[in-house]
Design a protein around this motif. Structure first.
Motif, PDB file in Angstrom:
ATOM      1  N   UNK A   1       0.856  -1.182   0.000  1.00 29.94           N
ATOM      2  CA  UNK A   1       0.000   0.000   0.000  1.00 29.94           C
ATOM      3  C   UNK A   1       0.895   1.237   0.000  1.00 29.94           C
ATOM      4  N   UNK A   2       0.869   1.974  -1.085  1.00 30.95           N
ATOM      5  CA  UNK A   2       1.662   3.197  -1.174  1.00 30.95           C
ATOM      6  C   UNK A   2       0.797   4.389  -0.786  1.00 30.95           C
ATOM      7  N   UNK A   3       1.432   5.401  -0.178  1.00 35.08           N
ATOM      8  CA  UNK A   3       0.690   6.550   0.322  1.00 35.08           C
ATOM      9  C   UNK A   3       1.460   7.830   0.014  1.00 35.08           C
ATOM     10  N   UNK A   4       0.696   8.864  -0.332  1.00 33.94           N
ATOM     11  CA  UNK A   4       1.276  10.156  -0.702  1.00 33.94           C
ATOM     12  C   UNK A   4       0.425  11.254  -0.075  1.00 33.94           C
ATOM     13  N   UNK A   5       1.046  12.217   0.600  1.00 34.69           N
ATOM     14  CA  UNK A   5       0.341  13.305   1.272  1.00 34.69           C
ATOM     15  C   UNK A   5       0.538  14.614   0.506  1.00 34.69           C
ATOM     16  N   UNK A   6      -0.519  15.448   0.523  1.00 31.80           N
ATOM     17  CA  UNK A   6      -0.402  16.760  -0.100  1.00 31.80           C
ATOM     18  C   UNK A   6      -1.503  17.672   0.445  1.00 31.80           C
ATOM     19  N   UNK A   7      -1.412  18.969   0.122  1.00 39.02           N
ATOM     20  CA  UNK A   7      -2.417  19.945   0.544  1.00 39.02           C
ATOM     21  C   UNK A   7      -2.781  20.831  -0.627  1.00 39.02           C
ATOM     22  N   UNK A   8      -3.978  21.442  -0.534  1.00 42.14           N
ATOM     23  CA  UNK A   8      -4.416  22.465  -1.478  1.00 42.14           C
ATOM     24  C   UNK A   8      -4.941  23.644  -0.672  1.00 42.14           C
TER      25      UNK A   8
ATOM     26  N   UNK B   1       9.806  13.550   7.018  1.00 41.86           N
ATOM     27  CA  UNK B   1       9.422  12.419   7.846  1.00 41.86           C
ATOM     28  C   UNK B   1       8.387  11.556   7.173  1.00 41.86           C
ATOM     29  N   UNK B   2       7.489  10.964   7.963  1.00 48.82           N
ATOM     30  CA  UNK B   2       6.512  10.007   7.467  1.00 48.82           C
ATOM     31  C   UNK B   2       5.526  10.652   6.491  1.00 48.82           C
TER      32      UNK B   2
ATOM     33  N   UNK C   1       7.198  14.905  -0.610  1.00 48.57           N
ATOM     34  CA  UNK C   1       8.088  14.851  -1.777  1.00 48.57           C
ATOM     35  C   UNK C   1       8.100  13.502  -2.471  1.00 48.57           C
ATOM     36  N   UNK C   2       7.522  12.463  -1.860  1.00 53.02           N
ATOM     37  CA  UNK C   2       7.645  11.133  -2.446  1.00 53.02           C
ATOM     38  C   UNK C   2       6.480  10.238  -2.032  1.00 53.02           C
ATOM     39  N   UNK C   3       6.293   9.202  -2.815  1.00 53.85           N
ATOM     40  CA  UNK C   3       5.323   8.155  -2.486  1.00 53.85           C
ATOM     41  C   UNK C   3       6.027   7.114  -1.628  1.00 53.85           C
ATOM     42  N   UNK C   4       5.412   6.749  -0.517  1.00 49.92           N
ATOM     43  CA  UNK C   4       6.022   5.795   0.394  1.00 49.92           C
ATOM     44  C   UNK C   4       5.229   4.487   0.390  1.00 49.92           C
ATOM     45  N   UNK C   5       5.898   3.365   0.179  1.00 48.40           N
ATOM     46  CA  UNK C   5       5.197   2.074   0.204  1.00 48.40           C
ATOM     47  C   UNK C   5       5.272   1.408   1.577  1.00 48.40           C
ATOM     48  N   UNK C   6       4.163   0.815   1.985  1.00 50.62           N
ATOM     49  CA  UNK C   6       4.136  -0.075   3.144  1.00 50.62           C
ATOM     50  C   UNK C   6       4.014  -1.489   2.597  1.00 50.62           C
TER      51      UNK C   6
ATOM     52  N   UNK D   1       8.165  -0.155   6.036  1.00 46.71           N
ATOM     53  CA  UNK D   1       7.581   1.069   5.505  1.00 46.71           C
ATOM     54  C   UNK D   1       8.721   1.961   5.035  1.00 46.71           C
ATOM     55  N   UNK D   2       8.629   2.412   3.787  1.00 43.94           N
ATOM     56  CA  UNK D   2       9.682   3.229   3.192  1.00 43.94           C
ATOM     57  C   UNK D   2      10.441   2.441   2.140  1.00 43.94           C
ATOM     58  N   UNK D   3      11.614   2.943   1.798  1.00 37.52           N
ATOM     59  CA  UNK D   3      12.427   2.314   0.766  1.00 37.52           C
ATOM     60  C   UNK D   3      13.881   2.260   1.225  1.00 37.52           C
ATOM     61  N   UNK D   4      14.506   1.139   0.925  1.00 37.73           N
ATOM     62  CA  UNK D   4      15.909   0.991   1.254  1.00 37.73           C
ATOM     63  C   UNK D   4      16.761   1.740   0.231  1.00 37.73           C
ATOM     64  N   UNK D   5      17.776   2.442   0.712  1.00 39.98           N
ATOM     65  CA  UNK D   5      18.659   3.175  -0.189  1.00 39.98           C
ATOM     66  C   UNK D   5      19.401   4.266   0.550  1.00 39.98           C
ATOM     67  N   UNK D   6      20.441   4.811  -0.077  1.00 38.69           N
ATOM     68  CA  UNK D   6      21.241   5.849   0.583  1.00 38.69           C
ATOM     69  C   UNK D   6      20.518   7.187   0.614  1.00 38.69           C
ATOM     70  N   UNK D   7      19.590   7.418  -0.324  1.00 40.66           N
ATOM     71  CA  UNK D   7      18.883   8.701  -0.366  1.00 40.66           C
ATOM     72  C   UNK D   7      17.422   8.577   0.025  1.00 40.66           C
TER      73      UNK D   7
END
Length: 538
Positions: free
Chosen positions: A216-223, A250-251, A255-260, A294-300
């Protein structure tokens, strides 16, 4: 899933159903109860697809359109007080020949709920932690579309050995239309392969491998107006955890889509004892070992949390048949443990503007155990053409959840016990080419436990006091009341079925259920669901 792909799938499954219908014209199953047929032999609904070999009819199929409207304030913290849902569903089991049985299904549902906040995930009980909006006045409309595909096959290799496989695939889109907005996408795939070996006329054993991958990927934003800071609690359990403001890294950073991600390997073992021609005892034992992150493995990129679990399950059915009547006693029990840890990291900006993630610790945040048990007795009376004239059902359900949430040196303990009992009676009356059905049900539920006990592992320092976890007590007590407050429920359904020809029978069904709770303080006291189904058995 695109609309064109959905059309292709519908046409393919429709073709299969039509072929099966042509192969079964000699059997009059116009009023057959598909739910009874699935329960006729416990192998058919087991985790082992090879059990489909016990399907005795040439075919049974159903297609339906379902509409539901729900209103009320006695609902869980993440649910809607005013929602509607519609969906399309088609399913079929058919025997190709003496050795091969197929099962297929396709479904689509569309949900829209008002006044929703709480969890940012589709189903918070599927996940090792939750992201909960801090302010309850940010409730808004949420929508969800769900696509489901199912397929299974059973092939008998010889008189002793049968093999089978099953795949379930579900995709969903979920979104909130008010700040803080979130957009979710779900992909859930379950695979199973196994076999059944008949030792003799009295004993059958089965074994199958189970695999599940859920992302389940999740992305937050506002208008619009961003004058008021929007914050969320990273609830590691019992609505207890750090408070995070939207815009901070943070969570909920936008800036990015985060997968659980959650994946599980496991197996099921079946033992069926045919004590005589009238009595059988089916047993199924299941073990699974889910884990994920939750998140992605990587240096960045950030790997926020990692979790591991163990699941144990038992399902048993004792069936006693006599003349045109059948008694079934079913017991299901599930026990699961879950352990979640949070990675402690620091984001460092590199010369030239790049960034890297540096991990320097891990901390335990959740230790959870949950037990679920269900005991069911069903009496099918006067069964004609796989259609019981009477169905009497008594159902009891118990859930116990214990968990400790930790944000060192702070912790929170919680215990919830919830139980429900329900009695249902259904009457089917067949007159020539018509059938009238009436179902009535009454239920009672209650519970007990401890909503929270907050304590310390050690005396906190001044710096630790500044980082003390936040509690969302309004949701904490809403959930606790939902599971533990006394309530009574009643439901009724009316169905009319018309036989057009030998194996085709359209129907229309109306149903309504109502729940009345007592002694609530954080929730309302009632909830109702009205439904309409229009379908066809063929």
């Amino acid at each position: 899933m695109s609309f064109k792909k959905l059309q292709v799938v519908i046409l393919l499954i429709g073709g299969v159903f039509c072929s099966a219908n042509l192969a079964a014209q000699q059997i009059d199953s116009a009023f057959a109860d598909i739910n009874y047929v699935r329960r006729q032999n416990a192998w058919i609904s087991s985790k082992n697809a090879a059990g489909l070999k016990h399907f005795k009819l040439p075919k049974i199929s159903e297609a339906k359109l379902v509409l539901d409207k729900s209103n009320g304030q006695f609902r869980n913290f993440h649910q809607s007080s005013d929602s509607y849902e519609y969906g399309l569903d088609a399913s079929s089991i058919y025997r190709l020949n003496k050795k091969i049985v197929f099962e297929g299904a396709i479904a689509y549902s569309n949900f829209k709920g008002k006044n929703m906040a709480g969890s940012a995930f589709i189903d918070p009980y599927e996940n090792p932690f939750d992201i909960v909006e801090r302010h309850d006045n940010n409730r808004g409309t949420k929508t969800k579309e769900t696509y489901t595909l199912h397929g299974a096959i059973s092939a008998q290799l010889n008189s002793k050995l049968t093999i089978g496989g099953r795949i379930n695939y579900q995709a969903a889109n979920f979104a909130k239309a008010k700040d803080l907005r979130h957009i979710n996408k779900l992909l859930d795939m379950e695979l199973s392969v196994g076999g059944i070996y008949q030792l003799n006329d009295l004993v059958e054993i089965g074994l199958n491998y189970n695999y599940d991958r859920r992302i389940e990927s999740i992305y937050f934003k506002t208008y619009g107006n961003k004058g008021e800071p929007l914050s969320s609690i990273i609830s590691f359990g019992s609505f207890y955890g750090p408070l995070e403001t939207f815009g901070e890294y943070g969570y909920t950073y936008d800036s990015a889509i985060r997968p659980l991600t959650n994946f599980s390997h496991g197996f099921s073992f079946q033992l069926n004892l045919k004590l005589n021609e009238k009595i059988s005892l089916f047993n199924e034992f299941t073990y699974g070992k889910p884990k994920g992150f939750f998140g992605e493995k990587g240096t960045a990129s950030i790997l926020y949390t990692e979790h591991a679990a163990e699941k144990y399950a038992y399902a048993g059915v004792l069936s006693i048949s006599r003349n045109k009547n059948e008694h079934q006693i079913a017991l299901k029990a599930n026990y699961a443990t879950l352990f979640n840890i949070e990675n402690v990291y620091r984001r460092e900006v590199m010369p030239g503007g790049g960034a890297r993630i540096v991990y320097f610790g891990r901390r335990d945040v959740l230790d959870k155990q949950q037990l679920e048990a269900n005991l069911n007795y069903t009496f099918f009376k006067n069964i004609e053409n796989n259609n019981p004239s009477w169905i009497f059902n008594i159902d009891g359900n118990y859930i116990r959840r214990q968990q400790t949430t930790s944000v060192y040196p702070f912790y929170r303990d919680q215990t919830i016990n919830s139980y429900q009992a329900k009695v249902n009676v259904k009457r089917n009356v067949v007159k020539a080419d018509q059938m009238y059905s009436l179902g009535l049900g009454l239920g009672y539920g209650s519970g007990s436990g401890l909503a929270k006990y907050d304590g310390l592992y050690a005396s906190p320092s001044a710096d630790q006091l500044d980082l003390a976890p936040t509690s969302m007590d309004s949701y904490l007590y809403q959930e606790f009341e939902y599971f533990t407050k006394p309530r009574v429920s009643a439901d009724i359904d009316l169905q009319y079925t018309k036989k057009l020809k030998e194996n085709i029978s359209p129907y229309v069904k109306l149903n309504y259920s109502f729940t009345k709770a007592f002694d609530t303080q954080f929730l309302g006291s009632s909830f109702g669901v009205a439904g309409l189904s229009v379908g066809c058995n063929f």
